[in-house]
Design a protein around this motif. Structure first.
Motif, short mmCIF file in Angstrom:
data_model
loop_
_atom_site.label_atom_id
_atom_site.label_comp_id
_atom_site.label_asym_id
_atom_site.label_seq_id
_atom_site.Cartn_x
_atom_site.Cartn_y
_atom_site.Cartn_z
N THR A 1 -53.47 3.47 20.66
CA THR A 1 -54.90 3.82 20.74
C THR A 1 -55.26 4.87 19.68
N THR A 2 -54.46 5.93 19.63
CA THR A 2 -54.78 7.00 18.69
C THR A 2 -54.54 6.56 17.25
N ASN A 3 -53.65 5.58 17.06
CA ASN A 3 -53.42 5.11 15.69
C ASN A 3 -54.64 4.35 15.17
N TYR A 4 -55.23 3.51 16.02
CA TYR A 4 -56.46 2.82 15.60
C TYR A 4 -57.56 3.84 15.30
N LEU A 5 -57.70 4.81 16.18
CA LEU A 5 -58.70 5.86 15.95
C LEU A 5 -58.41 6.62 14.66
N GLY A 6 -57.13 6.93 14.46
CA GLY A 6 -56.73 7.71 13.28
C GLY A 6 -57.03 6.97 11.99
N PHE A 7 -56.78 5.66 11.98
CA PHE A 7 -57.15 4.84 10.82
C PHE A 7 -58.65 4.95 10.54
#
Lengths: 310, 310
Positions: free
Chosen positions: B232-238
């Motif tokens: 989840t946070t990786n998608y947001l981080g991108f």
């Protein structure tokens, strides 16, 4: 007597100069080579000298400003060139140097921002206050204009869309040090790299080629070239859709070397953006080619002084 | 006598109201239920009546404006609510309705934009003029502020970052009709969906759960929950890295239900942004939690009248 601006576009191989009036006319235009020896220390004096030679034809009252475009970031206060790798420059207080020499207002702009202003004032963005100019060449850069004003950013990194991260199974290291930046896929080099991968996977060898070859092959019906163009425009389309959803711009103007492909680039690009952009925006944006080409920068340097909105 | 604004935050279940002064004090605060029958036709008169009851305590000179936050887009000219699905509203000229009733300036704001202004004026964004407020809840939305001004967009779709397209092998259809929008992965629902996929792949059944369970499991050392939070946070981080590279903001403020997880959300999110953002920006941005929580909107409605930069 029309008001005039001295526009200067400092590039890695030449310094382009022009005198532009407030009716968007180029009164004269010339260039000198960029002397990058000794960290580009002579560029400034060479430029000052050539301007002085040309200004003898104009009265002091005619010249209302000097606008300078730089291939690198400008400090947030607008006074200094933070860095320009292609020129060898580091922290140069260019605004005060030129103001001291010429006693007129001087404005510094990053070159992508300058091109964006130029297209807004005199090119494909006329009458539009919310637009992005994107240059697709050896790199991918952008100038973003909101309500007529450039987004230079809190740390002079506004418009660095070439470094938007892309999700990919490939492993392309960008010049900035990050992995899989948009620029690694959507620049001319990125597109050639994609074509090479596709050819390798298909066991086909075509030797050395450029993006011009790829677009020519595609128009001849080559399926590998078509795939390379579609992959490239799909990455761009993802990024543009994300930017449009974030900023809800009216228009994106495409310049740089790849824009020479015209509709062969635009059509698959628009198709990709359409399939990813928010539905309320889908029929409400325009993507078009630059109208000013290499002159976008010098028009933008002048636009700063002549366009009320800027 | 301090100047005061009537702040109104119209939501799908309640209308929150407050009187706020120019020293950022909430003088009083109350709410009424949102009556959504008959396409929300009574919401306006209910709200007008409750304000009239409360305004008897104030002199006409004290009240300098009425600020209204709406769960939907506001027309570019600021006069109308284009649409508010949760209220049943379609094209409501709300500004003139309230101005006619109260004879003071009225300002309409989309609720995410209002929360962003509120955090800038009285919360986590104080002293900062370039920031994004992101609400992570059942959906993902944002209010973006550049040079102190909200980016409402050319078609009132500025800040629709929940619909930034995400590259994924999954096939999640978003409420907007598009495939694999950020919101499908980074909202509370998206995170639960991701956790369910991970558990299914591992042949584990945990029945019904929420994001609160996922964060609790993660703090207990559960590897599946950790993976769900990281995805989840990786998608947001991108997405955040892309936005920072485009706009070069100073700060991102996180609100909404998921922000209740605090550092368990922030730490992996910052790690992801750091690994994808442009190097010049990496150490120059801040991501923090909302300070105002549910009050962000009513502060933002007032901020419009009190903050000179807005």
């Amino acid at each position: 007597m029309t008001k005039k601006v001295v526009s200067i576009d400092i590039g890695g191989t030449s310094v382009k100069l022009a005198i532009i009036d407030d009716y968007r006319n180029i009164i004269e235009k010339w260039q000198i080579p960029t002397n990058i020896v000794n960290n580009g220390i002579n560029i400034i004096s060479d430029t000052i000298n050539t301007i002085k030679e040309h200004l003898v034809l104009y009265s002091k009252e005619e010249i209302v400003g000097i606008g300078i475009g730089i291939p690198g970031p400008i400090s947030v206060d607008g006074s200094r060139v933070i860095k320009a790798v292609n020129l060898g420059w580091n922290d140069v207080p260019l605004k005060s140097i030129f103001e001291d020499k010429f006693d007129v207002p001087v404005n510094l702009l990053n070159d992508a921002n300058s091109a964006a202003l130029g297209e807004m004032w005199a090119g494909a963005g006329q009458g539009i206050n919310n637009l992005m100019f994107v240059t697709l060449g050896t790199g991918v850069g952008a100038g973003i204009i909101i309500d007529g004003k450039i987004i230079n950013g809190a740390h002079s990194s506004g418009g660095e869309i070439g470094h938007i991260p892309v999700i990919s199974n490939e492993h392309r290291v960008c010049g900035c040090g990050n992995l899989n930046c948009l620029e690694s896929f959507a620049s001319a080099n990125g597109m050639v790299k994609t074509m090479k991968r596709i050819l390798t996977e298909a066991n086909v060898n075509r030797g050395h080629f450029t993006t011009i070859d790829i677009f020519r092959w595609m128009s001849d019906g080559d399926k590998y070239a078509r795939q390379a163009v579609e992959e490239t425009t799909n990455y761009l389309g993802f990024a543009f859709a994300g930017i449009l959803n974030t900023l809800d711009l009216e228009k994106i103007v495409i310049g740089g070397g790849l824009s020479g492909a015209g509709d062969a680039l635009l059509n698959p690009l628009i198709k990709s953006v359409d399939s990813h952009v928010f539905s309320q925006i889908r029929s409400n944006y325009v993507i078009s080619l630059s109208q000013l080409g290499n002159n976008a920068g010098i028009f933008g340097d002048a636009a700063f002084f002549f366009n009320e909105k800027v």
